[in-house]
Design a protein around this motif. Sequence first.
Motif, PDB file in Angstrom:
ATOM      1  N   CYS A  12       3.666   6.479   9.783  1.00 14.53           N
ATOM      2  CA  CYS A  12       3.066   5.700   8.681  1.00 14.53           C
ATOM      3  C   CYS A  12       4.124   4.916   7.910  1.00 14.53           C
TER       4      CYS A  12
ATOM      5  N   ARG B  66       2.230  12.170  -9.663  1.00 15.90           N
ATOM      6  CA  ARG B  66       1.402  13.376  -9.738  1.00 15.90           C
ATOM      7  C   ARG B  66       2.253  14.645  -9.710  1.00 15.90           C
TER       8      ARG B  66
ATOM      9  N   LEU C 283       0.826  -1.207   0.000  1.00 21.11           N
ATOM     10  CA  LEU C 283       0.000   0.000   0.000  1.00 21.11           C
ATOM     11  C   LEU C 283       0.860   1.256   0.000  1.00 21.11           C
ATOM     12  N   MET C 284       1.934   1.234   0.798  1.00 23.01           N
ATOM     13  CA  MET C 284       2.820   2.398   0.842  1.00 23.01           C
ATOM     14  C   MET C 284       3.493   2.619  -0.511  1.00 23.01           C
TER      15      MET C 284
ATOM     16  N   ASP D   6       2.389   1.766  -3.420  1.00 20.26           N
ATOM     17  CA  ASP D   6       1.387   2.248  -4.376  1.00 20.26           C
ATOM     18  C   ASP D   6       1.068   3.724  -4.152  1.00 20.26           C
ATOM     19  N   LYS D   7       0.871   4.114  -2.890  1.00 21.61           N
ATOM     20  CA  LYS D   7       0.540   5.510  -2.590  1.00 21.61           C
ATOM     21  C   LYS D   7       1.696   6.443  -2.936  1.00 21.61           C
ATOM     22  N   LEU D   8       2.910   6.026  -2.604  1.00 20.99           N
ATOM     23  CA  LEU D   8       4.074   6.867  -2.892  1.00 20.99           C
ATOM     24  C   LEU D   8       4.294   6.992  -4.398  1.00 20.99           C
ATOM     25  N   ARG D   9       4.079   5.909  -5.113  1.00 19.93           N
ATOM     26  CA  ARG D   9       4.226   5.959  -6.569  1.00 19.93           C
ATOM     27  C   ARG D   9       3.218   6.936  -7.182  1.00 19.93           C
ATOM     28  N   LYS D  10       1.988   6.881  -6.728  1.00 17.31           N
ATOM     29  CA  LYS D  10       0.967   7.796  -7.249  1.00 17.31           C
ATOM     30  C   LYS D  10       1.305   9.245  -6.916  1.00 17.31           C
ATOM     31  N   HIS D  11       1.821   9.467  -5.707  1.00 18.08           N
ATOM     32  CA  HIS D  11       2.171  10.831  -5.296  1.00 18.08           C
ATOM     33  C   HIS D  11       3.285  11.395  -6.170  1.00 18.08           C
TER      34      HIS D  11
END
Length: 257
Positions: free
Chosen positions: A88, A17, A6-7, A9-14
């Motif tokens: 986190c 962006r 999850l981390m 995936d979230k970091l990649r999206k951030h």
Amino acid sequence: MLLVSLMVDKLRKHLNRHLSRMGKKKIDSLVVNYTAKLLDLICHMVELVWQKLKSGPWVISIKQKGSPEEWAMFHVMLRILEATKRLCFPLPPGYSTLLSILGVRCLPQHTFLQYVDHQLLLLTEPFVSHLMTDLDNSDANEQLKFSILKRLPEQLEQKVRQQRDNPLTSACISREYIKTVLGKHDARANLQERDSMQWEDKSNFYPDFLPLNYLTKVLSIREQAQNPFEVQGTVDVRFVEETALKQTLIKLDFEVK
């Protein structure tokens, strides 16, 4: 591993962006390396403390109580857990299992269960397997095992029950059997059967505990009904009675959970 994924995936999206000019391949490499470094850092801290306290591999066993060194190790790992939650950060695979093993070795039983209830310690599948395998069936250990089973998610509890053939499995089966039988037993039929019962014949029940007498009487009357757990064996009414009494004592705080 779910939190690590999850981390990532979230970091990649951030980064995609806000730093899309870096390119997808570089961002993926950066995210993976950053996450791996975090996990390595936590592992390195744990290993340093482990070596400092000279904790051996035998700490994995649950049979014996923890030493002062293990208590110190548990304290450090708990502080790391609290810090990673605030930041986190993910934890390395197996961290929660090791922390729970140290917890059950170092903490009193009721304190350990409080840590579990407050989600400071997680009941992972490897930990539960260790617990069920390493501990014998003494009264204190059975109480601990039963308390652990009650706190497991339904899917994990069923998996543990299928893998283990012991009195605790029978206790879980009897508990589910009671829930199923009484769930189908509507209020009207309940009253009719209660009125028709002959309470004078109490030779097979506890005469000073009428609610339990009634429960076992209902199960005896309806034992001809289809039992959803019949594949796993017939339900012993006497055993159900003992289990219900034990759980009642625990609920009333007359016994330690």
